[in-house]
Structure formats: structure tokens, C-alpha cells
Design an enzyme around this catalytic site. Structure first.
Site, short mmCIF file in Angstrom:
data_model
loop_
_atom_site.label_atom_id
_atom_site.label_comp_id
_atom_site.label_asym_id
_atom_site.label_seq_id
_atom_site.Cartn_x
_atom_site.Cartn_y
_atom_site.Cartn_z
N GLY A 170 0.82 -1.22 0.00
CA GLY A 170 0.00 0.00 0.00
C GLY A 170 0.85 1.26 0.00
O GLY A 170 0.38 2.34 -0.35
N LYS B 192 -6.95 11.46 4.95
CA LYS B 192 -8.39 11.72 4.70
C LYS B 192 -9.25 11.21 5.85
O LYS B 192 -10.32 11.75 6.15
CB LYS B 192 -8.83 11.06 3.39
N GLY C 171 2.82 25.56 2.57
CA GLY C 171 1.38 25.72 2.30
C GLY C 171 0.95 25.04 1.01
O GLY C 171 0.11 25.57 0.28
N ASP D 220 5.90 8.18 -7.74
CA ASP D 220 6.64 9.31 -7.16
C ASP D 220 8.15 9.24 -7.43
O ASP D 220 8.86 10.21 -7.21
CB ASP D 220 6.45 9.34 -5.63
N ALA E 206 -1.32 9.46 -6.27
CA ALA E 206 -1.50 8.01 -6.35
C ALA E 206 -2.10 7.61 -7.70
O ALA E 206 -1.65 6.65 -8.34
CB ALA E 206 -2.40 7.56 -5.21
N HIS F 191 -31.23 16.82 -10.28
CA HIS F 191 -31.67 17.94 -9.44
C HIS F 191 -32.36 17.41 -8.20
O HIS F 191 -33.18 16.50 -8.31
CB HIS F 191 -32.65 18.83 -10.21
C1 LIG Z 1 0.00 13.05 3.81
C2 LIG Z 1 -0.13 12.69 2.36
C3 LIG Z 1 -1.35 12.79 1.75
C4 LIG Z 1 -1.49 12.44 0.41
N1 LIG Z 1 -2.71 12.55 -0.16
C5 LIG Z 1 -2.87 12.19 -1.45
C6 LIG Z 1 -4.15 12.23 -2.05
O1 LIG Z 1 -5.12 12.62 -1.42
N2 LIG Z 1 -4.28 11.84 -3.33
C7 LIG Z 1 -3.19 11.41 -4.05
O2 LIG Z 1 -3.36 11.05 -5.22
N3 LIG Z 1 -1.97 11.36 -3.51
C8 LIG Z 1 -1.78 11.73 -2.23
N4 LIG Z 1 -0.55 11.65 -1.67
C9 LIG Z 1 0.57 11.21 -2.51
C10 LIG Z 1 0.58 9.69 -2.67
O3 LIG Z 1 0.65 9.09 -1.40
C11 LIG Z 1 1.77 9.28 -3.53
O4 LIG Z 1 1.71 9.97 -4.76
C12 LIG Z 1 1.74 7.79 -3.81
O5 LIG Z 1 1.76 7.04 -2.62
C13 LIG Z 1 2.94 7.40 -4.68
O6 LIG Z 1 2.87 6.05 -4.96
P1 LIG Z 1 4.20 5.22 -5.30
O7 LIG Z 1 3.75 3.82 -5.50
O8 LIG Z 1 4.94 5.87 -6.37
O9 LIG Z 1 5.11 5.33 -4.02
P2 LIG Z 1 4.87 5.01 -2.48
O10 LIG Z 1 3.44 5.04 -2.14
O11 LIG Z 1 5.81 5.87 -1.75
O12 LIG Z 1 5.30 3.48 -2.34
C14 LIG Z 1 6.61 3.07 -2.55
C15 LIG Z 1 6.82 1.75 -1.84
O13 LIG Z 1 8.08 1.21 -2.23
C16 LIG Z 1 8.70 0.63 -1.10
N5 LIG Z 1 10.15 0.59 -1.39
C17 LIG Z 1 10.98 1.65 -1.58
N6 LIG Z 1 12.20 1.21 -1.94
C18 LIG Z 1 12.12 -0.14 -1.97
C19 LIG Z 1 13.06 -1.16 -2.29
N7 LIG Z 1 14.30 -0.88 -2.70
N8 LIG Z 1 12.65 -2.45 -2.18
C20 LIG Z 1 11.39 -2.75 -1.79
N9 LIG Z 1 10.46 -1.83 -1.50
C21 LIG Z 1 10.83 -0.54 -1.60
C22 LIG Z 1 8.30 1.54 0.06
O14 LIG Z 1 8.40 0.85 1.29
C23 LIG Z 1 6.86 1.89 -0.32
O15 LIG Z 1 5.95 0.96 0.25
C24 LIG Z 1 -0.37 11.97 -0.33
C25 LIG Z 1 0.88 11.85 0.30
C26 LIG Z 1 1.00 12.20 1.63
C27 LIG Z 1 2.33 12.05 2.29
#
Ligand SMILES: Cc1cc2nc3c(=O)[nH]c(=O)nc-3n(C[C@H](O)[C@H](O)[C@H](O)COP(=O)(O)OP(=O)(O)OC[C@H]3O[C@@H](n4cnc5c(N)ncnc54)[C@H](O)[C@@H]3O)c2cc1C
Length: 469
Positions: A42, A54, A183, A311, A319, A448
């Protein structure tokens, strides 16, 4: 856990939204998939981001509703916050969703490897478990999805009152006085949450305004509303350092000799890509100066058949952008010639109160790009459903291309601020991405009474005729 195989069609490193969606979508297309995750499935989104943030915002919303219940004829006493229960509720939601991903992986025969994955030559991935045991697997394709971690500011290291989003989401009490450094979207969500929960909140932003990048009219609504909640917004100020006060809080120095004493300081200055443990040094995967894995429009890295999503790459840190990239990558590696993701048209959502949602450029961005535009704005205060639910703040704004004869043509941007707009954006998102014209969208009927009528009316008004104002 015993693994049945060590060679796969796809090996995904990272089990966040980018990674798990690639794994599940790939498996649903018949691919044999391995998913390597060093922590909890996740990723940030489920465990330390979107979902827990949220859940906190929803607690804040419930408190607001109870505070206003007398207006609806429901007498209640002033609400008090039991944040340990909020924390436990949030954790239950997170655990359920994380368990759901594990179950879906199992159901689709995605093999989950627990450990740090690092990439070697020829798409070999070494998985190092917490106890140091290693396992080597290979993929015909590898998808890097290691995500991001909070950026820090020198002098504001985590610990005590200094929190990043990771620590904020573990709180089980509401700090009385909170400073939010930054901000942006995440900072404003926390500011909104804690202000509604009763904290005294100060936002410290280095840029001239909060929520940069938003359409100015929309950002102004949020600023006005935040001020009404009692949030102090200091813009154009840099933080200098902080001095712990000996009773768990700290005094933050900022700007030109100003300071604020708080019980918690949330550092929310963005997130940096986390390529740290991917072992890319010996590969042709390039990392930019800012730490992002360098990819082309199909998310291909410099290493053959190795992709990167989410990311970890320099695209909107959302996400659902990770999901879109994952789908595109799976289609690409299957040879299905997908369209690249159109990043300038993705949906954006900020869940502060009032909520913000948009797709496409704002009015100023269009004008800066040299586009001749026609704009319409309509406020929620005249919308019947908004009055019924008692949430009349905000508006819908549509930006359309101006035709040669002066009439509005293609819908370029739809910008919303107000009640539940994150749930109302779909129509606007479709209009922008379908490159629909105002005249086409104005034909659609909205139910509506509904909040989404305001989107319909805004479109209708652009045709030169309408019902309301
Ligand atoms: C407080 C907060 C609120 C947010 N709210 C929103 C929102 O409302 N809507 C939205 O769209 N986005 C939101 N985001 C952004 C969203 O969480 C990220 O854009 C999203 O999680 C990115 O997904 P990802 O899979 O690229 O990376 P991540 O979710 O960061 O997942 C990466 C995973 O890779 C694992 N990992 C890293 N390196 C390794 C490795 N070498 N080997 C094995 N595992 C590894 C990590 O442990 C992690 O579990 C929010 C972020 C934060 C911090």
C-alpha cells in the site's frame, strides 16, 4: 514465506499505488508477476498518506457537523475530540485496505517478496529480507516503483515537536498549537484538519501565496475560508530555526525577526524520490540531479525493459498518476501501443475544507500560454443542494478556448472549490480530456437537486443562455 518461482514476466519493486497497481493490472492481463516490498503493502498512500490523512479530515468534518447541528434542528452538546479513537479508526481502515491488497495479490497469484529489492544486470533483482537473507529473482521486465519520502529542512530534524507527515499520522492527541511549514496540498490538508479539531494553526510559506499552482480565484476562496477558521497564514517567510521550550513544544523563528511558539511543527515541504535502496549504480538507469529516475514518455529507463512509475519519477506526485503510469507500462510491455499519460490534464484533488479539485490549466496559466479564453464562474451559495447541506462556500469555474467569433469552444480547464468537489470533478475531467466543447457539455443533464448542477449551469451560462444568474 516459501516462493514457488524465481523467474517472472514482471518484477515490481515497491508495493505502493504505482507498484501494486502494476502488479495487479499485469496479473489480470495474464502476466506472471512478483512484487517486492520492504515494508507494508500500500506504500505511502495507504499507510502514511492519502488514506490516513483523509480519515483524519473526516473526523474534522464530523466535528464541524456536530458543531452546526442546531441549525438543522438537532440539539447536541459541544463536541469533544477523542483523538485516540480517531487514530484507532484510521488504523482499522488502513489495515483493512492493506489486507485487501494482500488478498488481491494472492487471488491473482502475484508473488509478494518481503524485503529490499535492488536491481542488477539483466533485470536481476536481489531481495534482502530484514534478517539479511537474500533471494535472487529475474523478470523479463522490471518496474521500479520505490516512491518517495518526506523532504526535510536543515535544522528541523524529526523528533519531539518536529513532525513530518509520517509522524503526524501517528498522533493520538490533538496538539493545541500547530505550525505547518509549507502551504502546499498536504500542508493545507493538515492545517485544515487541526484547525477544525480546535488547534491554533499557523501556516508558514516561503512563496508569496499558499497553494501555488491553483487557479487564483480558487486559491482565494481557500485562503478566505482558512482565515475564517482562525488559521494564521504567513506567506513570503522563510523559517530560520527553532528552540525547544522545555515543555515539549518549540519556538520557531521565521521571516524578519518573527516567531511562533507551538506544540507541534509539521514540516510539509514536499517529498523526495526514494531511489536510495534500488542499487542502480551498476545499471544504465539514470537518476536526475533532483533524485528522480529518468524516464521517457513510456516510463522507460535507460536500462532495456526496465520501467519506473509513481513518485520515483518527475511526474505529478499523486496516487492515481501512479495507477495511470502502471497501466500504460503494462500495456506497453505487452506491445499494445498505449498513449502516454497526459500529465497536463490529470485530475487534482485537495481534501482540505473547503475541498479543491481541478483538471486542466487555470485562467492565468492559459493566458500565460498565450491562449485567448472565455471564463465563467458560479458560486455554490445559489445552489439548492449546497443550501440543504449547509455548505455554500466555493464555486465552479470553467475556462474555455475562445472561438474566432468570440464564442466559447473547447473546455480547457475545470476548477472547483466547495462541498465534495473531489467527488464532482469527474464531469469536468471528462470534458477536458475528451476535448469537448462548451456546447457539447452544456447538453448533458445533471440530477436535481445536486451539487453537480453547478457544473452544468456554469457550462450552460457559457453558451450565452442559462437559468441562474
Ligand atoms: C500526507 C499525504 C497525503 C497524500 N494525499 C494524497 C491524495 O489525497 N491523493 C493522491 O493522489 N496522492 C496523495 N498523496 C501522494 C501519494 O501518497 C503518492 O503519490 C503515492 O503514494 C505514490 O505512490 P508510489 O507507488 O509511487 O510510491 P509510495 O506510495 O511511496 O510506495 C513506494 C513503496 O516502495 C517501497 N520501497 C521503496 N524502496 C524499496 C526497495 N528498494 N525495495 C522494496 N520496497 C521498496 C516503500 O516501502 C513503499 O511501500 C499523499 C501523500 C501524503 C504524504
Amino acid at each position: 514465506m516459501a516462493h514457488v518461482s524465481n523467474s517472472f514476466d514482471v518484477v515490481v519493486i515497491g508495493g505502493g499505488p504505482g507498484g501494486y497497481s502494476a502488479a495487479l493490472y499485469g496479473a489480470s492481463a495474464g502476466l506472471k508477476v512478483a512484487l517486492v516490498e520492504k515494508d507494508a503493502l500500500g506504500g505511502t498512500c495507504l499507510n502514511r498518506g492519502c488514506i490516513p490523512a483523509k480519515a483524519f479530515l473526516e473526523t474534522a468534518a464530523v466535528k464541524r457537523h456536530v458543531e452546526h447541528s442546531a441549525e438543522f434542528g438537532i440539539q447536541s452538546s459541544a463536541p469533544t475530540v477523542d483523538f485516540a479513537t480517531t487514530q484507532a479508526r484510521k488504523q482499522k481502515i488502513v489495515a483493512g485496505l492493506v489486507g485487501g491488497i494482500a488478498a488481491m495479490c494472492k487471488g491473482r497469484n502475484v508473488e509478494v517478496f518481503n524485503g529490499v529489492g535492488s536491481l542488477g544486470a539483466d533485470r536481476t533483482v536481489t531481495v534482502t529480507a530484514a534478517d539479511g537473507a537474500t533471494e535472487t529473482i529475474t523478470g523479463r521486465h522490471v518496474i521500479l516503483a520505490a516512491g518517495s519520502v518526506p523532504r526535510l529542512i536543515p535544522g528541523f530534524e524529526r523528533g519531539g515537536p518536529i513532525l513530518t507527515s509520517d509522524e503526524v499520522l501517528d498522533l493520538d492527541t490533538v496538539p493545541s498549537r500547530v505550525a505547518v511549514i509549507g502551504g502546499g496540498a498536504i500542508g493545507c490538508e493538515f492545517a485544515s484538519t487541526f484547525a477544525d479539531l480546535g488547534s491554533e494553526v499557523t501556516i508558514l510559506e516561503g512563496l508569496p501565496k499558499i497553494l501555488p499552482g491553483l487557479d487564483a480565484d480558487v486559491a482565494n476562496v481557500v485562503v478566505r475560508s482558512f482565515k475564517k477558521k482562525g488559521i494564521t497564514i504567513k506567506t513570503g517567510v522563510m523559517v530560520k530555526g527553532h528552540t525547544p521550550n522545555g515543555s515539549g513544544g518549540t519556538k520557531i523563528d521565521f521571516g524578519d525577526g518573527e516567531s511562533v511558539e507551538v506544540d507541534a511543527c509539521i514540516v510539509s515541504v514536499g517529498r523526495r524520490p526514494f531511489a536510495d535502496e534500488l542499487g542502480l549504480e551498476g545499471t544504465a538507469v539514470k537518476v536526475t540531479d533532483r533524485g528522480f529516475v529518468d524516464v521517457d514518455e513510456f516510463c522507460r529507463t535507460g536500462e532495456p525493459d526496465v520501467y519506473a512509475v509513481g513518485d520515483l519519477i518527475d511526474t505529478p506526485q499523486l496516487a492515481h498518476v501512479g495507477y495511470a503510469e502502471a497501466i500504460m507500462v503494462i500495456k506497453h510491455l505487452l506491445g499494445e501501443s498505449p498513449m502516454p499519460v497526459m500529465y497536463d490534464r490529470v485530475p487534482w484533488a485537495i481534501y482540505c475544507h473547503p475541498e479543491v479539485a481541478w483538471a486542466g490549466p487555470g485562467e492565468d496559466a492559459c493566458k500565460e500560454a498565450g491562449l485567448d479564453v472565455v471564463v465563467a464562474k458560479h458560486p455554490y451559495k445559489f445552489n439548492s443542494r449546497a443550501q440543504i447541506i449547509g455548505e455554500t462556500e466555493g464555486m465552479v469555474k470553467v475556462v474555455a478556448k475562445k472561438n474566432a467569433n468570440g464564442t466559447p469552444g473547447q473546455v480547457l480547464g475545470v476548477h472547483m472549490v466547495g462541498p465534495w468537489v473531489t467527488e464532482q470533478l469527474t464531469g469536468g475531467y471528462l470534458a477536458v480530456n475528451w476535448e469537448a466543447t462548451v456546447a457539447e457539455v452544456a447538453e448533458f443533464i445533471q440530477p436535481h437537486p445536486s451539487l453537480s448542477e453547478l457544473f452544468g449551469e456554469t457550462m450552460l451560462s457559457l453558451t450565452g443562455r442559462n437559468f441562474n444568474g
